[in-house]
Design a protein around this motif. Sequence first.
Motif: not given
Length: 206
Positions: A35-47, A49-58
């Motif tokens: 859970f920590y790994n998934i949540l830390s990725i979901a809330t990482d500011p660097g997320l 900066k990825l291409r298609g960040a809105e879909y990755v965030s969802i």
Amino acid sequence: MGNSLYPRLALQSFRANRQFYVPYLAAVCIMTAAFYNILSIATDPGLFKLRGAEYVSIFAVIGTWITGLFALQFLFYTNRFFMKRRTRELALYHVLGMGKRHIALILLWETGYTALIGIGGGLCLGVLFHKLITLALHRLLRLEIPFGFPLSFYALAATAALFLFILLLTLLHNLRRVRTTNPIALLHSESEGEREPKTRWLLSLL
């Protein structure tokens, strides 16, 4: 009874039931780390900066919710299975003259030890694997990964709060079981078959 007796009895219960406690603590650690790994990725500011960040965030947010719901159901079911294997021990406490309040204090200390070992170990494991996964992506892809290395204190706090809440629910369930069940019924309940989770269809759908 002295207040120091209850922590000792809780530790003694850990040793006597280690064949059940070790898998249970491992489950708490693994679910906490995941859970920590998934949540830390979901809330990482660097997320973002990825291409298609809105879909990755969802997808990251959806993964966080699914992992949290699965952890709630899985740990609650595992605790219920574990407590069924301890009914003779709890009934023996009654026979030895302990009241339900004393048994409740032992269960409270056991839950505290479980939280300290399971959640604490899971957070350490999660932080370690988060950094290892990021380093592996750097090395395998040979590209600049926008995810950062600093600890996510929000993810740490949210993960600890969630799993403390889950363990609190399991404690309340155990206390209700002890309060509403007499010692004779506790002795016979160990021979009962384990019921399947009522919400298994929801888990299958997720």
